[in-house]
Design a protein around this motif. Structure first.
Motif, mmCIF file in Angstrom:
data_model
loop_
_atom_site.group_PDB
_atom_site.id
_atom_site.type_symbol
_atom_site.label_atom_id
_atom_site.label_comp_id
_atom_site.label_asym_id
_atom_site.label_seq_id
_atom_site.Cartn_x
_atom_site.Cartn_y
_atom_site.Cartn_z
ATOM 1 N N THR A 10 0.800 -1.145 0.094
ATOM 2 C CA THR A 10 0.086 0.044 -0.017
ATOM 3 C C THR A 10 0.837 1.181 0.065
ATOM 4 O O THR A 10 1.979 1.431 0.643
ATOM 5 C CB THR A 10 -0.876 0.011 1.328
ATOM 6 O OG1 THR A 10 -1.983 -1.099 1.236
ATOM 7 C CG2 THR A 10 -1.741 1.294 1.401
ATOM 8 N N LYS A 11 0.576 2.271 -0.908
ATOM 9 C CA LYS A 11 1.248 3.486 -0.863
ATOM 10 C C LYS A 11 -0.054 4.610 -0.475
ATOM 11 O O LYS A 11 -1.027 4.775 -1.360
ATOM 12 C CB LYS A 11 1.826 3.790 -2.106
ATOM 13 C CG LYS A 11 2.702 5.040 -2.218
ATOM 14 C CD LYS A 11 3.558 5.291 -0.748
ATOM 15 C CE LYS A 11 4.197 6.560 -0.921
ATOM 16 N NZ LYS A 11 5.087 6.889 0.148
ATOM 17 N N LYS A 30 -11.501 4.197 -2.128
ATOM 18 C CA LYS A 30 -10.452 5.139 -2.242
ATOM 19 C C LYS A 30 -11.124 6.689 -2.235
ATOM 20 O O LYS A 30 -10.467 7.496 -1.408
ATOM 21 C CB LYS A 30 -9.785 4.964 -3.692
ATOM 22 C CG LYS A 30 -8.532 6.226 -4.023
ATOM 23 C CD LYS A 30 -7.887 5.818 -5.378
ATOM 24 C CE LYS A 30 -6.934 7.071 -5.544
ATOM 25 N NZ LYS A 30 -6.280 6.683 -6.851
ATOM 26 N N VAL A 41 -4.910 7.390 -2.021
ATOM 27 C CA VAL A 41 -4.405 6.319 -2.173
ATOM 28 C C VAL A 41 -3.814 5.652 -3.382
ATOM 29 O O VAL A 41 -4.251 5.917 -4.525
ATOM 30 C CB VAL A 41 -5.442 5.033 -1.685
ATOM 31 C CG1 VAL A 41 -4.898 3.710 -2.073
ATOM 32 C CG2 VAL A 41 -6.061 5.176 -0.289
ATOM 33 N N GLY A 42 -2.392 5.605 -3.577
ATOM 34 C CA GLY A 42 -1.854 5.284 -4.768
ATOM 35 C C GLY A 42 -1.651 3.896 -5.137
ATOM 36 O O GLY A 42 -2.178 3.502 -6.280
ATOM 37 N N VAL A 43 -1.495 3.190 -4.214
ATOM 38 C CA VAL A 43 -1.683 1.692 -4.316
ATOM 39 C C VAL A 43 -2.196 1.024 -3.059
ATOM 40 O O VAL A 43 -2.169 1.331 -2.066
ATOM 41 C CB VAL A 43 -0.208 1.013 -4.279
ATOM 42 C CG1 VAL A 43 -0.534 -0.394 -4.555
ATOM 43 C CG2 VAL A 43 0.316 1.407 -5.668
ATOM 44 N N TYR A 44 -3.428 0.191 -3.527
ATOM 45 C CA TYR A 44 -4.639 -0.253 -2.463
ATOM 46 C C TYR A 44 -4.296 -1.696 -2.205
ATOM 47 O O TYR A 44 -4.748 -2.526 -2.940
ATOM 48 C CB TYR A 44 -5.668 0.312 -2.913
ATOM 49 C CG TYR A 44 -6.904 0.063 -2.000
ATOM 50 C CD1 TYR A 44 -7.262 -1.404 -1.436
ATOM 51 C CD2 TYR A 44 -7.586 0.965 -1.580
ATOM 52 C CE1 TYR A 44 -8.332 -1.313 -0.548
ATOM 53 C CE2 TYR A 44 -8.968 0.902 -0.927
ATOM 54 C CZ TYR A 44 -9.040 -0.463 -0.278
ATOM 55 O OH TYR A 44 -9.988 -0.543 0.552
ATOM 56 N N SER A 64 -4.859 5.053 -12.200
ATOM 57 C CA SER A 64 -5.020 3.897 -11.703
ATOM 58 C C SER A 64 -4.218 3.252 -10.727
ATOM 59 O O SER A 64 -4.284 2.293 -9.856
ATOM 60 C CB SER A 64 -5.260 2.651 -12.594
ATOM 61 O OG SER A 64 -4.198 2.564 -13.364
ATOM 62 N N GLY A 65 -2.879 3.724 -10.730
ATOM 63 C CA GLY A 65 -1.644 3.366 -9.566
ATOM 64 C C GLY A 65 -0.601 2.567 -10.398
ATOM 65 O O GLY A 65 0.208 2.194 -9.685
ATOM 66 N N THR A 68 2.655 4.076 -10.109
ATOM 67 C CA THR A 68 3.338 4.474 -8.712
ATOM 68 C C THR A 68 3.680 2.820 -8.316
ATOM 69 O O THR A 68 4.671 2.606 -7.605
ATOM 70 C CB THR A 68 1.913 4.807 -7.660
ATOM 71 O OG1 THR A 68 1.728 5.843 -8.213
ATOM 72 C CG2 THR A 68 2.519 4.544 -6.110
ATOM 73 N N ASP A 239 -8.160 2.344 -9.285
ATOM 74 C CA ASP A 239 -8.245 3.189 -8.065
ATOM 75 C C ASP A 239 -7.184 2.574 -7.155
ATOM 76 O O ASP A 239 -7.453 2.463 -5.780
ATOM 77 C CB ASP A 239 -9.748 3.117 -7.565
ATOM 78 C CG ASP A 239 -10.589 3.729 -8.141
ATOM 79 O OD1 ASP A 239 -10.509 4.817 -9.009
ATOM 80 O OD2 ASP A 239 -11.638 3.578 -7.877
ATOM 81 N N GLY A 240 -5.963 2.493 -7.759
ATOM 82 C CA GLY A 240 -4.908 1.846 -6.826
ATOM 83 C C GLY A 240 -4.940 0.420 -6.704
ATOM 84 O O GLY A 240 -3.926 -0.161 -6.108
#
Length: 397
Positions: A10-11, A30, A41-44, A64-65, A68, A239-240
Motif C-alpha cells: 500500500t502507498k 479510495k 491512495v496510490g496503491v491499495y 489507476s496506480g 506508482t 483506483d490503486g
C-alpha cells in the motif's frame, strides 16, 4: 518461489496515513478515504506474484496506480505498508546499501522519455550503468557491445542521440537497461510515446530480446492491445487496486467486472483467442488397443460417422471413418492401416489463422500440442461462434 511477490503493498500520499490504513483494512473505497482523511491512495493493498522469465504487464487507466506500483518495486517511491519480495528477500526492509546493490545488479528500469545523455554516444550511453557500478572500461565495453548487437544497434555505436529517431533512441534505452544483464527489467510505458509502426517493432524486439536473455519483465501500459501482444499475464488496476490477474485469454473470456469488460470491448478476439480456447473434446479411437468392432460401436453410441485416431500415448494418428472401420473388419486388417489424413493445428494457433483453414477443410481440425498429442478438435460452428462480436459473445456466456 515467485521471482517477485507483493503482499498487501500500500502507498498513501498525504497526511492522516494511520486513519487511511484503517479504512483500507475495512475495504473503504479510495474516494471515501480521500473525502474523510484528505489522503490519496496510490496503491491499495496490492497482492501479486511474478514468475521468473515472465513478461508481466500491469495496466489501467490514468490514475489507476500502475506507475506508482512499478516505482514501489525498486523503492523509487517508499511503500507505506506491505512487503516486496525479490527471490524471497524483502526489499522493503533493505538499507540504502543493499537497495543500491539491487538496483545496480538485479533491476534495471526503462522510462518513457528514454533518459539518454545527449553528450554521450550510443556506446557511452549503453555502458553508463556499468560505469556507475565501477566496472573496468574493457569489460563494460564488451558487455555494451553485446547489448548493442542484440538490439541491432552496433552500427550506430558512435552516433549521438540527436542523430537518432525516437524509436532508435528508445532502443538505445532498452540496450542500456539490458547491458548489465539484469534479472528484472521494469518498463514504465516505455513505448507509449512512439508512433504505431515503431511501437510494434519495439514490442517485437522486446519479445525477441527476452527470449534470448530470459529476463523477468514487468511492463506498464495503458493499452490492452499492447498488453495482449507481449504479456504472458496481465494485471488490471483501478483506483490503486488490482482487480484482475490472468492471461489475455482469461481476461477476455472471463472479465472480473464491468470495469475489466470495458477494456475488452474493442479488442479483436481473433488476434488473441487460440485453438485451445475454442476447441471441443475429441471423440477418439485408440488404434493400439481398439479393433473395428469397438470403433464402430463408439460411432453408433456417439452418433458420429468417424473418430479421431490416437495411440496409447494419445499421439495423433489420423481419422477413422465408419466406411474404413468396416473395411478393417471385412479385410481383417488393423485400424492403423485404413486411417485417412486429417488437418492439424497447434493448440497455440490464433483464431485469425484458423479461419481460412477451417473454411477450406471439409472436416474438423485436430488440435495437437508440442508432442503431437491430441488435445481437442475444432469444428466450424465453434469457430464462427468465437468470431461473433463482443455483444453476441457476452450474450451467449
Amino acid at each position: 518461489m515467485a521471482k517477485v511477490k507483493l503482499e498487501h503493498l500500500t502507498k498513501i500520499f498525504g497526511k492522516h496515513v494511520k486513519q487511511a490504513l484503517e479504512m483500507i483494512d475495512d475495504r473503504a473505497p479510495k474516494t471515501d478515504i480521500l473525502d474523510k482523511t484528505g489522503a490519496t491512495v496510490g496503491v491499495y493493498d496490492a497482492n501479486l506474484e511474478v514468475n521468473e522469465g515472465e513478461i508481466f504487464v500491469i495496466m489501467g487507466l490514468s490514475g489507476s496506480g500502475k506507475s506508482t506500483l512499478i516505482r514501489l518495486l525498486n523503492r523509487l517511491i517508499e511503500p507505506t505498508s506491505g512487503s516486496i519480495y525479490l527471490d524471497g528477500e524483502d526489499i522493503s526492509k533493505m538499507d540504502k546499501k543493499q537497495l543500491r546493490d539491487v538496483r545496480r545488479k538485479k533491476m534495471s528500469m526503462v522510462f518513457q522519455n528514454f533518459g539518454l545523455f545527449p553528450q554521450r554516444t550510443v556506446m557511452e550511453n549503453t555502458e553508463y550503468g556499468l560505469e556507475v557500478q565501477g566496472m573496468p572500461k574493457a569489460e563494460r565495453r564488451e558487455k555494451a557491445e553485446i547489448a548493442l548487437k542484440n538490439a541491432n544497434l552496433w552500427s550506430f555505436r558512435d552516433q549521438y542521440p540527436s542523430q537518432l529517431s525516437g524509436g532508435m533512441q528508445q532502443r538505445v534505452g532498452l540496450a542500456r537497461a539490458l547491458a548489465n544483464n539484469p534479472e528484472i527489467l521494469l518498463m514504465d510505458e516505455a513505448f507509449s510515446a512512439l508512433d504505431p509502426l515503431i511501437r510494434r517493432d519495439m514490442q517485437d524486439e522486446l519479445i525477441e530480446l527476452q527470449a534470448k536473455q530470459g529476463q523477468t519483465i514487468i511492463f506498464i501500459s495503458h493499452d490492452l492491445n499492447e498488453a495482449l501482444r507481449i504479456g504472458d499475464r496481465i494485471a488490471i488496476m483501478k483506483d490503486g487496486a488490482i482487480v484482475q490477474i490472468g492471461t489475455g485469454e482469461d481476461i477476455l473470456t472471463n472479465p472480473a467486472d464491468d470495469y475489466v469488460r470495458a477494456f475488452t470491448e474493442d479488442i479483436d478476439r481473433s488476434k488473441v483467442l487460440t485453438a485451445e480456447n475454442i476447441m471441443v473434446p475429441p471423440l477418439t479411437t485408440n488404434v493400439d488397443n481398439d479393433g473395428p468392432n469397438v470403433a464402430l460401436k463408439k460411432m453408433r453410441t456417439e452418433e458420429v460417422s468417424g473418430l479421431v485416431a490416437v495411440d496409447r500415448e494419445r499421439h495423433f494418428k489420423g481419422f477413422l471413418s465408419g466406411e474404413n472401420a468396416l473395411k478393417s473388419r471385412q479385410e481383417n486388417v488393423p485400424l492403423s492401416s485404413v486411417l485417412t489424413e486429417m488437418s492439424t493445428v497447434h493448440k497455440d494457433t490464433l483464431l485469425s489463422d484458423i479461419v481460412t483453414m477451417i473454411y477450406d477443410s471439409p472436416a474438423p481440425l485436430a488440435v495437437v500440442d508440442d508432442d503431437n498429442r491430441l488435445v481437442g478438435v475444432l469444428i466450424r460452428g465453434r469457430v464462427l461462434e468465437a468470431l461473433a462480436d463482443n455483444t453476441d459473445m457476452e450474450g451467449e456466456e
